[in-house]
Design a protein around this motif. Sequence first.
Motif, PDB file in Angstrom:
ATOM      1  N   LEU A 168      22.138 -36.683 -41.237  1.00 18.16           N
ATOM      2  CA  LEU A 168      23.500 -37.208 -41.281  1.00 18.16           C
ATOM      3  C   LEU A 168      23.896 -37.793 -39.936  1.00 18.16           C
ATOM      4  O   LEU A 168      23.589 -37.214 -38.897  1.00 18.16           O
ATOM      5  CB  LEU A 168      24.482 -36.092 -41.624  1.00 18.16           C
ATOM      6  N   PRO A 169      24.605 -38.921 -39.946  1.00 16.65           N
ATOM      7  CA  PRO A 169      25.108 -39.479 -38.687  1.00 16.65           C
ATOM      8  C   PRO A 169      26.036 -38.468 -38.011  1.00 16.65           C
ATOM      9  O   PRO A 169      26.813 -37.786 -38.659  1.00 16.65           O
ATOM     10  CB  PRO A 169      25.896 -40.722 -39.130  1.00 16.65           C
ATOM     11  N   GLY A 170      25.928 -38.365 -36.716  1.00 15.87           N
ATOM     12  CA  GLY A 170      26.776 -37.451 -35.968  1.00 15.87           C
ATOM     13  C   GLY A 170      26.220 -36.048 -35.848  1.00 15.87           C
ATOM     14  O   GLY A 170      26.610 -35.290 -34.986  1.00 15.87           O
ATOM     15  N   LEU A 171      25.312 -35.692 -36.737  1.00 17.92           N
ATOM     16  CA  LEU A 171      24.709 -34.358 -36.692  1.00 17.92           C
ATOM     17  C   LEU A 171      23.196 -34.458 -36.578  1.00 17.92           C
ATOM     18  O   LEU A 171      22.571 -33.642 -35.921  1.00 17.92           O
ATOM     19  CB  LEU A 171      25.090 -33.548 -37.929  1.00 17.92           C
ATOM     20  N   GLY A 172      22.625 -35.454 -37.226  1.00 18.11           N
ATOM     21  CA  GLY A 172      21.180 -35.599 -37.216  1.00 18.11           C
ATOM     22  C   GLY A 172      20.543 -34.778 -38.323  1.00 18.11           C
ATOM     23  O   GLY A 172      21.188 -34.384 -39.290  1.00 18.11           O
ATOM     24  N   SER A 173      19.286 -34.505 -38.146  1.00 20.71           N
ATOM     25  CA  SER A 173      18.529 -33.763 -39.143  1.00 20.71           C
ATOM     26  C   SER A 173      18.814 -32.269 -38.983  1.00 20.71           C
ATOM     27  O   SER A 173      18.799 -31.730 -37.875  1.00 20.71           O
ATOM     28  CB  SER A 173      17.036 -34.045 -38.951  1.00 20.71           C
ATOM     29  N   HIS A 174      19.077 -31.616 -40.113  1.00 21.32           N
ATOM     30  CA  HIS A 174      19.403 -30.191 -40.069  1.00 21.32           C
ATOM     31  C   HIS A 174      19.013 -29.502 -41.371  1.00 21.32           C
ATOM     32  O   HIS A 174      18.784 -30.145 -42.398  1.00 21.32           O
ATOM     33  CB  HIS A 174      20.896 -29.987 -39.813  1.00 21.32           C
ATOM     34  N   TYR A 175      18.958 -28.187 -41.303  1.00 22.69           N
ATOM     35  CA  TYR A 175      18.744 -27.320 -42.459  1.00 22.69           C
ATOM     36  C   TYR A 175      20.019 -26.499 -42.653  1.00 22.69           C
ATOM     37  O   TYR A 175      20.745 -26.239 -41.693  1.00 22.69           O
ATOM     38  CB  TYR A 175      17.598 -26.350 -42.205  1.00 22.69           C
ATOM     39  N   SER A 176      20.257 -26.055 -43.885  1.00 21.04           N
ATOM     40  CA  SER A 176      21.415 -25.185 -44.116  1.00 21.04           C
ATOM     41  C   SER A 176      21.105 -24.191 -45.224  1.00 21.04           C
ATOM     42  O   SER A 176      20.216 -24.407 -46.054  1.00 21.04           O
ATOM     43  CB  SER A 176      22.656 -26.009 -44.476  1.00 21.04           C
ATOM     44  N   LEU A 177      21.843 -23.101 -45.200  1.00 19.06           N
ATOM     45  CA  LEU A 177      21.725 -22.076 -46.236  1.00 19.06           C
ATOM     46  C   LEU A 177      23.093 -21.432 -46.428  1.00 19.06           C
ATOM     47  O   LEU A 177      23.739 -21.026 -45.455  1.00 19.06           O
ATOM     48  CB  LEU A 177      20.691 -21.013 -45.852  1.00 19.06           C
ATOM     49  N   HIS A 178      23.531 -21.363 -47.669  1.00 21.72           N
ATOM     50  CA  HIS A 178      24.792 -20.724 -48.031  1.00 21.72           C
ATOM     51  C   HIS A 178      24.527 -19.300 -48.506  1.00 21.72           C
ATOM     52  O   HIS A 178      23.473 -19.032 -49.095  1.00 21.72           O
ATOM     53  CB  HIS A 178      25.482 -21.507 -49.153  1.00 21.72           C
ATOM     54  N   ALA A 179      25.496 -18.434 -48.286  1.00 23.05           N
ATOM     55  CA  ALA A 179      25.425 -17.054 -48.787  1.00 23.05           C
ATOM     56  C   ALA A 179      26.789 -16.708 -49.383  1.00 23.05           C
ATOM     57  O   ALA A 179      27.768 -16.519 -48.665  1.00 23.05           O
ATOM     58  CB  ALA A 179      25.052 -16.091 -47.660  1.00 23.05           C
ATOM     59  N   TRP A 180      26.833 -16.643 -50.713  1.00 23.81           N
ATOM     60  CA  TRP A 180      28.078 -16.361 -51.437  1.00 23.81           C
ATOM     61  C   TRP A 180      28.227 -14.848 -51.542  1.00 23.81           C
ATOM     62  O   TRP A 180      27.886 -14.250 -52.557  1.00 23.81           O
ATOM     63  CB  TRP A 180      28.050 -17.016 -52.812  1.00 23.81           C
ATOM     64  N   ILE A 181      28.754 -14.237 -50.484  1.00 26.63           N
ATOM     65  CA  ILE A 181      28.863 -12.779 -50.483  1.00 26.63           C
ATOM     66  C   ILE A 181      30.307 -12.298 -50.618  1.00 26.63           C
ATOM     67  O   ILE A 181      30.531 -11.101 -50.738  1.00 26.63           O
ATOM     68  CB  ILE A 181      28.199 -12.160 -49.235  1.00 26.63           C
ATOM     69  N   PHE A 182      31.256 -13.229 -50.655  1.00 34.66           N
ATOM     70  CA  PHE A 182      32.652 -12.833 -50.826  1.00 34.66           C
ATOM     71  C   PHE A 182      33.229 -13.304 -52.164  1.00 34.66           C
ATOM     72  O   PHE A 182      34.321 -12.903 -52.526  1.00 34.66           O
ATOM     73  CB  PHE A 182      33.511 -13.352 -49.669  1.00 34.66           C
ATOM     74  N   LYS A 183      32.491 -14.152 -52.867  1.00 35.43           N
ATOM     75  CA  LYS A 183      32.896 -14.587 -54.203  1.00 35.43           C
ATOM     76  C   LYS A 183      31.628 -14.770 -55.019  1.00 35.43           C
ATOM     77  O   LYS A 183      30.707 -15.472 -54.595  1.00 35.43           O
ATOM     78  CB  LYS A 183      33.682 -15.895 -54.146  1.00 35.43           C
ATOM     79  N   LYS A 184      31.589 -14.151 -56.174  1.00 29.10           N
ATOM     80  CA  LYS A 184      30.401 -14.250 -57.025  1.00 29.10           C
ATOM     81  C   LYS A 184      30.148 -15.705 -57.407  1.00 29.10           C
ATOM     82  O   LYS A 184      31.067 -16.444 -57.734  1.00 29.10           O
ATOM     83  CB  LYS A 184      30.577 -13.398 -58.272  1.00 29.10           C
ATOM     84  N   ASN A 185      28.883 -16.080 -57.351  1.00 26.97           N
ATOM     85  CA  ASN A 185      28.479 -17.423 -57.736  1.00 26.97           C
ATOM     86  C   ASN A 185      27.501 -17.297 -58.897  1.00 26.97           C
ATOM     87  O   ASN A 185      26.408 -16.749 -58.737  1.00 26.97           O
ATOM     88  CB  ASN A 185      27.810 -18.140 -56.557  1.00 26.97           C
ATOM     89  N   PRO A 186      27.863 -17.786 -60.074  1.00 22.93           N
ATOM     90  CA  PRO A 186      26.957 -17.678 -61.226  1.00 22.93           C
ATOM     91  C   PRO A 186      25.649 -18.448 -61.040  1.00 22.93           C
ATOM     92  O   PRO A 186      24.679 -18.196 -61.738  1.00 22.93           O
ATOM     93  CB  PRO A 186      27.769 -18.236 -62.390  1.00 22.93           C
ATOM     94  N   LYS A 187      25.613 -19.360 -60.068  1.00 21.55           N
ATOM     95  CA  LYS A 187      24.390 -20.118 -59.785  1.00 21.55           C
ATOM     96  C   LYS A 187      23.464 -19.368 -58.840  1.00 21.55           C
ATOM     97  O   LYS A 187      22.344 -19.793 -58.603  1.00 21.55           O
ATOM     98  CB  LYS A 187      24.740 -21.489 -59.179  1.00 21.55           C
ATOM     99  N   GLY A 188      23.943 -18.277 -58.259  1.00 18.81           N
ATOM    100  CA  GLY A 188      23.129 -17.476 -57.356  1.00 18.81           C
ATOM    101  C   GLY A 188      23.759 -17.349 -55.983  1.00 18.81           C
ATOM    102  O   GLY A 188      24.552 -18.188 -55.567  1.00 18.81           O
ATOM    103  N   VAL A 189      23.398 -16.292 -55.294  1.00 23.06           N
ATOM    104  CA  VAL A 189      23.953 -15.997 -53.972  1.00 23.06           C
ATOM    105  C   VAL A 189      23.705 -17.141 -52.995  1.00 23.06           C
ATOM    106  O   VAL A 189      24.544 -17.424 -52.142  1.00 23.06           O
ATOM    107  CB  VAL A 189      23.355 -14.677 -53.422  1.00 23.06           C
ATOM    108  N   PHE A 190      22.569 -17.830 -53.107  1.00 26.54           N
ATOM    109  CA  PHE A 190      22.190 -18.828 -52.111  1.00 26.54           C
ATOM    110  C   PHE A 190      22.352 -20.271 -52.590  1.00 26.54           C
ATOM    111  O   PHE A 190      21.888 -21.198 -51.928  1.00 26.54           O
ATOM    112  CB  PHE A 190      20.755 -18.580 -51.646  1.00 26.54           C
ATOM    113  N   ALA A 191      23.014 -20.482 -53.708  1.00 30.88           N
ATOM    114  CA  ALA A 191      23.257 -21.842 -54.195  1.00 30.88           C
ATOM    115  C   ALA A 191      24.247 -22.545 -53.274  1.00 30.88           C
ATOM    116  O   ALA A 191      25.176 -21.923 -52.760  1.00 30.88           O
ATOM    117  CB  ALA A 191      23.809 -21.802 -55.616  1.00 30.88           C
ATOM    118  N   PRO A 192      24.074 -23.833 -53.041  1.00 28.59           N
ATOM    119  CA  PRO A 192      25.004 -24.551 -52.163  1.00 28.59           C
ATOM    120  C   PRO A 192      26.428 -24.626 -52.726  1.00 28.59           C
ATOM    121  O   PRO A 192      27.388 -24.500 -51.990  1.00 28.59           O
ATOM    122  CB  PRO A 192      24.409 -25.947 -52.046  1.00 28.59           C
TER     123      PRO A 192
END
Length: 176
Positions: free
Chosen positions: A137-161
Amino acid sequence: MPARPRPLIAALGLAAATSMALATAPASAAKGHDRSHPDLKKAYHATVKYKSEQAALDDGYQRTDECVEDEKLGGMGYHYVNPAHIGSTDPTKPAALLYEDDHKGKRKLVALEYIVLNTGQPRPGIFDRGFDGPYVLPGLGSHYSLHAWIFKKNPKGVFAPYNPRVDCCPPEQAKP
């Protein structure tokens, strides 16, 4: 603490939105991930204080006012970014906290996000899994990310974006 440039914070918010919009069903989006991983428990205990938005601001997280949402995938919410934690794979130091509007004028903590810039290193990991990406992304460059839904249940999974239970509907458009 020196002031952080607003363009960096804006770029990080945009980075989160754009990188996830570019992703298609990442492996981390699988359902049924166990929330009992010891590092998820560490992350929870270290960040539960951020249920108070003011505590997050006091600890260097910078509020963004752009809510990230995808029409088909759901939402991420509002990103509060701590530039000092970008690059961290310490479960207790997420780069971003994700909040959703409760449609009553307050924001509720729903998830954590970890962001690591891509410098050619092997794919970073945490919670016994690899990060999603890399994304460029412009302004940030190349990066990796990981989400952790630990305060609200996510039916797609804990680590879904994205979480289909999170939306960015402004309070005036909320259903009564």
